[in-house]
Structure formats: structure tokens, C-alpha cells
Design a protein around this motif. Structure first.
Motif, PDB file in Angstrom:
ATOM      1  N   SER A 186      -9.888 -16.541   5.640  1.00 53.29           N
ATOM      2  CA  SER A 186      -9.872 -15.939   6.976  1.00 53.29           C
ATOM      3  C   SER A 186      -8.644 -16.276   7.803  1.00 53.29           C
ATOM      4  O   SER A 186      -8.146 -15.437   8.540  1.00 53.29           O
ATOM      5  N   THR A 187      -8.181 -17.514   7.728  1.00 49.55           N
ATOM      6  CA  THR A 187      -7.062 -17.953   8.558  1.00 49.55           C
ATOM      7  C   THR A 187      -6.191 -18.926   7.775  1.00 49.55           C
ATOM      8  O   THR A 187      -6.636 -19.519   6.794  1.00 49.55           O
ATOM      9  N   ALA A 188      -4.961 -19.093   8.261  1.00 46.50           N
ATOM     10  CA  ALA A 188      -4.110 -20.147   7.713  1.00 46.50           C
ATOM     11  C   ALA A 188      -4.506 -21.483   8.327  1.00 46.50           C
ATOM     12  O   ALA A 188      -4.477 -22.518   7.683  1.00 46.50           O
ATOM     13  N   LEU A 189      -4.899 -21.427   9.608  1.00 42.39           N
ATOM     14  CA  LEU A 189      -5.209 -22.640  10.357  1.00 42.39           C
ATOM     15  C   LEU A 189      -6.115 -22.267  11.524  1.00 42.39           C
ATOM     16  O   LEU A 189      -5.919 -21.232  12.173  1.00 42.39           O
ATOM     17  N   ILE A 190      -7.093 -23.100  11.788  1.00 44.81           N
ATOM     18  CA  ILE A 190      -7.927 -22.939  12.976  1.00 44.81           C
ATOM     19  C   ILE A 190      -8.246 -24.333  13.478  1.00 44.81           C
ATOM     20  O   ILE A 190      -8.423 -25.263  12.689  1.00 44.81           O
ATOM     21  N   ASP A 191      -8.243 -24.520  14.794  1.00 42.93           N
ATOM     22  CA  ASP A 191      -8.608 -25.834  15.313  1.00 42.93           C
ATOM     23  C   ASP A 191      -9.443 -25.706  16.577  1.00 42.93           C
ATOM     24  O   ASP A 191      -9.368 -24.733  17.303  1.00 42.93           O
ATOM     25  N   LEU A 192     -10.270 -26.726  16.756  1.00 43.12           N
ATOM     26  CA  LEU A 192     -11.123 -26.832  17.932  1.00 43.12           C
ATOM     27  C   LEU A 192     -10.828 -28.165  18.594  1.00 43.12           C
ATOM     28  O   LEU A 192     -10.873 -29.212  17.942  1.00 43.12           O
ATOM     29  N   TYR A 193     -10.507 -28.101  19.868  1.00 39.49           N
ATOM     30  CA  TYR A 193     -10.402 -29.297  20.704  1.00 39.49           C
ATOM     31  C   TYR A 193     -11.666 -29.309  21.549  1.00 39.49           C
ATOM     32  O   TYR A 193     -11.802 -28.486  22.450  1.00 39.49           O
ATOM     33  N   ALA A 194     -12.604 -30.211  21.240  1.00 41.39           N
ATOM     34  CA  ALA A 194     -13.888 -30.258  21.934  1.00 41.39           C
ATOM     35  C   ALA A 194     -13.851 -31.375  22.977  1.00 41.39           C
ATOM     36  O   ALA A 194     -14.426 -32.441  22.796  1.00 41.39           O
ATOM     37  N   PHE A 195     -13.131 -31.133  24.048  1.00 44.79           N
ATOM     38  CA  PHE A 195     -13.018 -32.116  25.112  1.00 44.79           C
ATOM     39  C   PHE A 195     -14.055 -31.805  26.177  1.00 44.79           C
ATOM     40  O   PHE A 195     -14.244 -30.630  26.529  1.00 44.79           O
ATOM     41  N   PRO A 196     -14.723 -32.811  26.715  1.00 39.87           N
ATOM     42  CA  PRO A 196     -15.722 -32.562  27.752  1.00 39.87           C
ATOM     43  C   PRO A 196     -15.118 -31.741  28.894  1.00 39.87           C
ATOM     44  O   PRO A 196     -14.078 -32.086  29.432  1.00 39.87           O
ATOM     45  N   ASP A 198      -9.571 -38.061  24.039  1.00 34.26           N
ATOM     46  CA  ASP A 198     -10.205 -37.094  24.941  1.00 34.26           C
ATOM     47  C   ASP A 198     -11.450 -36.448  24.353  1.00 34.26           C
ATOM     48  O   ASP A 198     -12.229 -35.831  25.069  1.00 34.26           O
ATOM     49  N   GLY A 199     -11.635 -36.543  23.051  1.00 31.43           N
ATOM     50  CA  GLY A 199     -12.781 -35.923  22.404  1.00 31.43           C
ATOM     51  C   GLY A 199     -12.429 -35.524  20.988  1.00 31.43           C
ATOM     52  O   GLY A 199     -11.290 -35.681  20.552  1.00 31.43           O
ATOM     53  N   PRO A 200     -13.420 -34.979  20.247  1.00 26.91           N
ATOM     54  CA  PRO A 200     -13.157 -34.625  18.861  1.00 26.91           C
ATOM     55  C   PRO A 200     -12.212 -33.427  18.725  1.00 26.91           C
ATOM     56  O   PRO A 200     -12.254 -32.495  19.519  1.00 26.91           O
ATOM     57  N   VAL A 201     -11.386 -33.491  17.688  1.00 27.25           N
ATOM     58  CA  VAL A 201     -10.510 -32.388  17.307  1.00 27.25           C
ATOM     59  C   VAL A 201     -10.835 -32.087  15.850  1.00 27.25           C
ATOM     60  O   VAL A 201     -10.857 -32.989  15.015  1.00 27.25           O
ATOM     61  N   VAL A 202     -11.110 -30.811  15.558  1.00 29.51           N
ATOM     62  CA  VAL A 202     -11.430 -30.397  14.200  1.00 29.51           C
ATOM     63  C   VAL A 202     -10.385 -29.376  13.770  1.00 29.51           C
ATOM     64  O   VAL A 202     -10.099 -28.429  14.507  1.00 29.51           O
ATOM     65  N   VAL A 203      -9.808 -29.594  12.571  1.00 29.62           N
ATOM     66  CA  VAL A 203      -8.772 -28.709  12.058  1.00 29.62           C
ATOM     67  C   VAL A 203      -9.231 -28.156  10.708  1.00 29.62           C
ATOM     68  O   VAL A 203      -9.609 -28.928   9.821  1.00 29.62           O
ATOM     69  N   GLY A 204      -9.195 -26.827  10.578  1.00 26.35           N
ATOM     70  CA  GLY A 204      -9.563 -26.179   9.321  1.00 26.35           C
ATOM     71  C   GLY A 204      -8.365 -25.456   8.735  1.00 26.35           C
ATOM     72  O   GLY A 204      -7.629 -24.789   9.456  1.00 26.35           O
ATOM     73  N   ARG A 205      -8.187 -25.603   7.420  1.00 24.72           N
ATOM     74  CA  ARG A 205      -7.089 -24.925   6.721  1.00 24.72           C
ATOM     75  C   ARG A 205      -7.629 -24.283   5.450  1.00 24.72           C
ATOM     76  O   ARG A 205      -8.564 -24.790   4.846  1.00 24.72           O
ATOM     77  N   GLY A 206      -6.963 -23.205   5.041  1.00 23.11           N
ATOM     78  CA  GLY A 206      -7.344 -22.561   3.797  1.00 23.11           C
ATOM     79  C   GLY A 206      -8.469 -21.569   4.011  1.00 23.11           C
ATOM     80  O   GLY A 206      -8.754 -21.164   5.136  1.00 23.11           O
ATOM     81  N   GLY A 207      -9.091 -21.190   2.926  1.00 21.21           N
ATOM     82  CA  GLY A 207     -10.121 -20.169   3.020  1.00 21.21           C
ATOM     83  C   GLY A 207      -9.474 -18.791   3.100  1.00 21.21           C
ATOM     84  O   GLY A 207      -8.255 -18.646   3.054  1.00 21.21           O
ATOM     85  N   VAL A 211     -18.974 -26.978  13.874  1.00 27.16           N
ATOM     86  CA  VAL A 211     -17.760 -26.277  13.469  1.00 27.16           C
ATOM     87  C   VAL A 211     -17.315 -26.737  12.080  1.00 27.16           C
ATOM     88  O   VAL A 211     -16.934 -25.922  11.236  1.00 27.16           O
ATOM     89  N   THR A 212     -17.385 -28.027  11.820  1.00 24.79           N
ATOM     90  CA  THR A 212     -17.010 -28.555  10.513  1.00 24.79           C
ATOM     91  C   THR A 212     -17.839 -27.879   9.424  1.00 24.79           C
ATOM     92  O   THR A 212     -17.298 -27.407   8.416  1.00 24.79           O
ATOM     93  N   SER A 213     -19.141 -27.802   9.628  1.00 24.22           N
ATOM     94  CA  SER A 213     -20.040 -27.188   8.650  1.00 24.22           C
ATOM     95  C   SER A 213     -19.728 -25.703   8.465  1.00 24.22           C
ATOM     96  O   SER A 213     -19.653 -25.203   7.339  1.00 24.22           O
ATOM     97  N   THR A 214     -19.520 -24.990   9.565  1.00 22.70           N
ATOM     98  CA  THR A 214     -19.214 -23.556   9.508  1.00 22.70           C
ATOM     99  C   THR A 214     -17.942 -23.301   8.723  1.00 22.70           C
ATOM    100  O   THR A 214     -17.884 -22.426   7.855  1.00 22.70           O
ATOM    101  N   TRP A 215     -16.911 -24.054   9.024  1.00 28.11           N
ATOM    102  CA  TRP A 215     -15.624 -23.825   8.374  1.00 28.11           C
ATOM    103  C   TRP A 215     -15.655 -24.242   6.899  1.00 28.11           C
ATOM    104  O   TRP A 215     -15.061 -23.592   6.059  1.00 28.11           O
ATOM    105  N   GLN A 216     -16.374 -25.330   6.599  1.00 32.42           N
ATOM    106  CA  GLN A 216     -16.479 -25.732   5.190  1.00 32.42           C
ATOM    107  C   GLN A 216     -17.209 -24.662   4.386  1.00 32.42           C
ATOM    108  O   GLN A 216     -16.824 -24.356   3.262  1.00 32.42           O
ATOM    109  N   SER A 217     -18.229 -24.054   4.986  1.00 34.48           N
ATOM    110  CA  SER A 217     -18.963 -23.009   4.273  1.00 34.48           C
ATOM    111  C   SER A 217     -18.104 -21.760   4.091  1.00 34.48           C
ATOM    112  O   SER A 217     -18.382 -20.927   3.233  1.00 34.48           O
ATOM    113  N   ALA A 218     -17.031 -21.628   4.876  1.00 34.35           N
ATOM    114  CA  ALA A 218     -16.088 -20.514   4.715  1.00 34.35           C
ATOM    115  C   ALA A 218     -14.986 -20.869   3.712  1.00 34.35           C
ATOM    116  O   ALA A 218     -13.996 -20.144   3.587  1.00 34.35           O
TER     117      ALA A 218
END
Length: 134
Positions: A97-107, A86-95, A68-75
Motif C-alpha cells: 500500500s505505501t512505501a512508508l506510513i507513520d503515526l505520532y500518537a501524542f496526547p 512526547d508519546g508513541p511513534v509507530v513507523v510502517g514500511r513495505g507491504g 496501528v501496529t497490528s493493522t499495519w502488520q496484517s497488511a
């Protein structure tokens, strides 16, 4: 930015991200859920919120966070990975497409949430239009 374009761009990014992570995703909210935001000039605006979840066991949270980090950086987004017990959280801003997008990757439970770019309009008026079916 107009409401339709904002919603389409946000939905495309969420769908593309979910597709890369595979699995069965369920829409919890949106993509037609409207919220208030502030336009760059300080005026009142609205944005769309889209929330999907996946509860199947599968994938690797750390590997999925890296994907997800790679995908969002390429955007063209600024991406931050946040430590969570609980697990990794990835937050994307700018670009574009969106103002903000986040992924909570909890098992066992992934959550992917996005807020569209802010567009001129009133969230209350849009919500009224949606509920009256016009």
C-alpha cells in the motif's frame, strides 16, 4: 505502479487507519501532494504524500499505537515502534500500500503521514500539470 493506483492504495490505508483510531481528522497535506523518489532501478520517480492530523483529546496513545501496529502488520508491513518522550511513534514500511506510513500518537495531537509507493515520472512535471489544471 501507476500514479492513480499508488495514490489510491496510500489513501485507502491512511483512511482505514484513521477510521480505526476514530476522531475528527483534518487533512494537512495531500493526498495529491507530489514528491520525488528513487525507483528500484535507480531512476527518477515520484510519489504522493498524505498528512492528516487529529487534535481532539481522546483515545489512549499506547492502545492506539498497538492497534496501528497490528493493522499495519496484517497488511504485510514491517512495523517499528519508536520511543519518544512526547508519546508513541509507530513507523510502517513495505507491504503493497505505501512505501512508508507513520503515526505520532501524542496526547492531544495525533499525526498520520504516508508516502505512496514510488512510480515512474517526474514530481516537477506532475506538479506543473496540477497547477495548470490539465
Amino acid at each position: 505502479m501507476d500514479p492513480e493506483t499508488a495514490q489510491r492504495k496510500m489513501t485507502e490505508l491512511v483512511d482505514r487507519t484513521a477510521s480505526e483510531l476514530r476522531g475528527e481528522w483534518v487533512t494537512t497535506q495531500g493526498p495529491d501532494y507530489v514528491d520525488s523518489c528513487t525507483l528500484p532501478d535507480g531512476g527518477e520517480g515520484a510519489n504522493w504524500v498524505y498528512l492528516i492530523t487529529r487534535t481532539d483529546e481522546g483515545g489512549s496513545p499506547d492502545n492506539d499505537a498497538a492497534t496501528v501496529t497490528s493493522t499495519w502488520q496484517s497488511a504485510g508491513m514491517t512495523v517499528e515502534r519508536v520511543a519518544d518522550p512526547d508519546g508513541p511513534v509507530v513507523v510502517g514500511r513495505g507491504g503493497a500500500s505505501t512505501a512508508l506510513i507513520d503515526l505520532y500518537a501524542f496526547p492531544g495531537k495525533y499525526t498520520l503521514e504516508a508516502e505512496s509507493l514510488c512510480f515512474p515520472g517526474s514530481a516537477d512535471e506532475i506538479e506543473e500539470e496540477q497547477s495548470s489544471g490539465s
